[in-house]
Design a protein around this motif. Sequence first.
Motif, PDB file in Angstrom:
ATOM      1  N   THR A 116       0.847  -1.188   0.000  1.00  0.00           N
ATOM      2  CA  THR A 116       0.000   0.000   0.000  1.00  0.00           C
ATOM      3  C   THR A 116       0.883   1.239   0.000  1.00  0.00           C
ATOM      4  N   TYR A 117       0.806   1.994  -1.086  1.00  0.00           N
ATOM      5  CA  TYR A 117       1.537   3.249  -1.184  1.00  0.00           C
ATOM      6  C   TYR A 117       0.688   4.406  -0.703  1.00  0.00           C
ATOM      7  N   MET A 118      -0.629   4.259  -0.859  1.00  0.00           N
ATOM      8  CA  MET A 118      -1.565   5.242  -0.331  1.00  0.00           C
ATOM      9  C   MET A 118      -2.826   4.510   0.079  1.00  0.00           C
ATOM     10  N   PRO A 119      -3.251   4.709   1.323  1.00  0.00           N
ATOM     11  CA  PRO A 119      -4.489   4.049   1.756  1.00  0.00           C
ATOM     12  C   PRO A 119      -5.710   4.701   1.116  1.00  0.00           C
ATOM     13  N   LYS A 120      -6.823   3.983   1.166  1.00  0.00           N
ATOM     14  CA  LYS A 120      -8.098   4.526   0.697  1.00  0.00           C
ATOM     15  C   LYS A 120      -8.589   5.546   1.724  1.00  0.00           C
ATOM     16  N   PHE A 121      -8.938   6.723   1.276  1.00  0.00           N
ATOM     17  CA  PHE A 121      -9.434   7.762   2.180  1.00  0.00           C
ATOM     18  C   PHE A 121     -10.899   8.115   1.927  1.00  0.00           C
ATOM     19  N   GLY A 122     -11.494   7.586   0.880  1.00  0.00           N
ATOM     20  CA  GLY A 122     -12.852   7.963   0.509  1.00  0.00           C
ATOM     21  C   GLY A 122     -13.873   7.778   1.605  1.00  0.00           C
ATOM     22  N   GLU A 123     -13.926   6.587   2.166  1.00  0.00           N
ATOM     23  CA  GLU A 123     -14.904   6.317   3.223  1.00  0.00           C
ATOM     24  C   GLU A 123     -14.518   6.985   4.536  1.00  0.00           C
ATOM     25  N   ALA A 124     -13.230   7.043   4.809  1.00  0.00           N
ATOM     26  CA  ALA A 124     -12.762   7.587   6.087  1.00  0.00           C
ATOM     27  C   ALA A 124     -13.027   9.087   6.207  1.00  0.00           C
ATOM     28  N   LEU A 125     -12.825   9.830   5.130  1.00  0.00           N
ATOM     29  CA  LEU A 125     -12.971  11.288   5.202  1.00  0.00           C
ATOM     30  C   LEU A 125     -14.219  11.804   4.499  1.00  0.00           C
ATOM     31  N   GLY A 126     -14.697  11.099   3.502  1.00  0.00           N
ATOM     32  CA  GLY A 126     -15.879  11.541   2.760  1.00  0.00           C
ATOM     33  C   GLY A 126     -15.523  12.516   1.655  1.00  0.00           C
ATOM     34  N   GLN A 127     -16.420  12.617   0.694  1.00  0.00           N
ATOM     35  CA  GLN A 127     -16.089  13.423  -0.466  1.00  0.00           C
ATOM     36  C   GLN A 127     -16.060  14.925  -0.182  1.00  0.00           C
ATOM     37  N   GLU A 128     -16.821  15.408   0.805  1.00  0.00           N
ATOM     38  CA  GLU A 128     -16.766  16.843   1.115  1.00  0.00           C
ATOM     39  C   GLU A 128     -15.350  17.239   1.535  1.00  0.00           C
ATOM     40  N   ALA A 129     -14.773  16.481   2.467  1.00  0.00           N
ATOM     41  CA  ALA A 129     -13.418  16.791   2.946  1.00  0.00           C
ATOM     42  C   ALA A 129     -12.388  16.619   1.837  1.00  0.00           C
ATOM     43  N   LEU A 130     -12.538  15.563   1.050  1.00  0.00           N
ATOM     44  CA  LEU A 130     -11.536  15.295   0.018  1.00  0.00           C
ATOM     45  C   LEU A 130     -11.613  16.291  -1.131  1.00  0.00           C
ATOM     46  N   TRP A 131     -12.817  16.698  -1.529  1.00  0.00           N
ATOM     47  CA  TRP A 131     -12.904  17.731  -2.560  1.00  0.00           C
ATOM     48  C   TRP A 131     -12.421  19.073  -2.017  1.00  0.00           C
ATOM     49  N   ALA A 132     -12.581  19.305  -0.715  1.00  0.00           N
ATOM     50  CA  ALA A 132     -12.027  20.538  -0.121  1.00  0.00           C
ATOM     51  C   ALA A 132     -10.500  20.513  -0.212  1.00  0.00           C
ATOM     52  N   ILE A 133      -9.900  19.351   0.042  1.00  0.00           N
ATOM     53  CA  ILE A 133      -8.443  19.221  -0.093  1.00  0.00           C
ATOM     54  C   ILE A 133      -8.043  19.505  -1.542  1.00  0.00           C
ATOM     55  N   ARG A 134      -8.772  18.940  -2.473  1.00  0.00           N
ATOM     56  CA  ARG A 134      -8.476  19.180  -3.892  1.00  0.00           C
ATOM     57  C   ARG A 134      -8.592  20.672  -4.226  1.00  0.00           C
ATOM     58  N   THR A 135      -9.581  21.339  -3.670  1.00  0.00           N
ATOM     59  CA  THR A 135      -9.762  22.777  -3.897  1.00  0.00           C
ATOM     60  C   THR A 135      -8.547  23.541  -3.401  1.00  0.00           C
ATOM     61  N   TRP A 136      -8.080  23.199  -2.201  1.00  0.00           N
ATOM     62  CA  TRP A 136      -6.877  23.855  -1.672  1.00  0.00           C
ATOM     63  C   TRP A 136      -5.664  23.557  -2.538  1.00  0.00           C
ATOM     64  N   LEU A 137      -5.513  22.321  -2.983  1.00  0.00           N
ATOM     65  CA  LEU A 137      -4.359  21.958  -3.808  1.00  0.00           C
ATOM     66  C   LEU A 137      -4.254  22.838  -5.056  1.00  0.00           C
ATOM     67  N   GLU A 138      -5.384  23.218  -5.618  1.00  0.00           N
ATOM     68  CA  GLU A 138      -5.325  24.079  -6.805  1.00  0.00           C
ATOM     69  C   GLU A 138      -4.790  25.468  -6.468  1.00  0.00           C
ATOM     70  N   THR A 139      -4.875  25.876  -5.214  1.00  0.00           N
ATOM     71  CA  THR A 139      -4.338  27.201  -4.833  1.00  0.00           C
ATOM     72  C   THR A 139      -2.821  27.180  -4.691  1.00  0.00           C
ATOM     73  N   VAL A 140      -2.220  26.003  -4.568  1.00  0.00           N
ATOM     74  CA  VAL A 140      -0.758  25.898  -4.441  1.00  0.00           C
ATOM     75  C   VAL A 140      -0.138  25.289  -5.695  1.00  0.00           C
ATOM     76  N   HIS A 141      -0.919  25.163  -6.740  1.00  0.00           N
ATOM     77  CA  HIS A 141      -0.486  24.552  -7.994  1.00  0.00           C
ATOM     78  C   HIS A 141       0.728  25.278  -8.587  1.00  0.00           C
TER      79      HIS A 141
END
Length: 143
Positions: A116-141
Amino acid sequence: MNARLLRLMAAGLMFGSVAAVPAVAVAHGDVTPQAVDTTGLDKLGADWREANPYRGNTRAVEIGSSAFNQNCARCHGLGAVSGGIAPDLRFLEKGDAGDEWFKERVVNGAIRNGVTYMPKFGEALGQEALWAIRTWLETVHED
């Protein structure tokens, strides 16, 4: 044994113990996802969106920054600047193309040759939290 030899042995043991501590402290191992407070974001339901529904949402950027530091920075680095353990997410493609890769990884994780190089985070954090992370990532692109 003479006193000098005993002092050298003691110093060697102390140095060896201290030198080993950082290796243990920064080792990548099992991690427990930290809950993310998504108050202020629209609920997205059970079905995963194909594209980031929060793109440009300032509240999502704020939540995503904190959530990244709590759950992703240990591997992907503070500010998404990777130290080599995992991909540097500042170079993740912006827009829908990057969303597709991001969603695949956070939902399904990454396993190669049974490791396992990266665990599954979908169920653990949910899509709201994960899409928020993705939103932030675009600000540091970076290109």
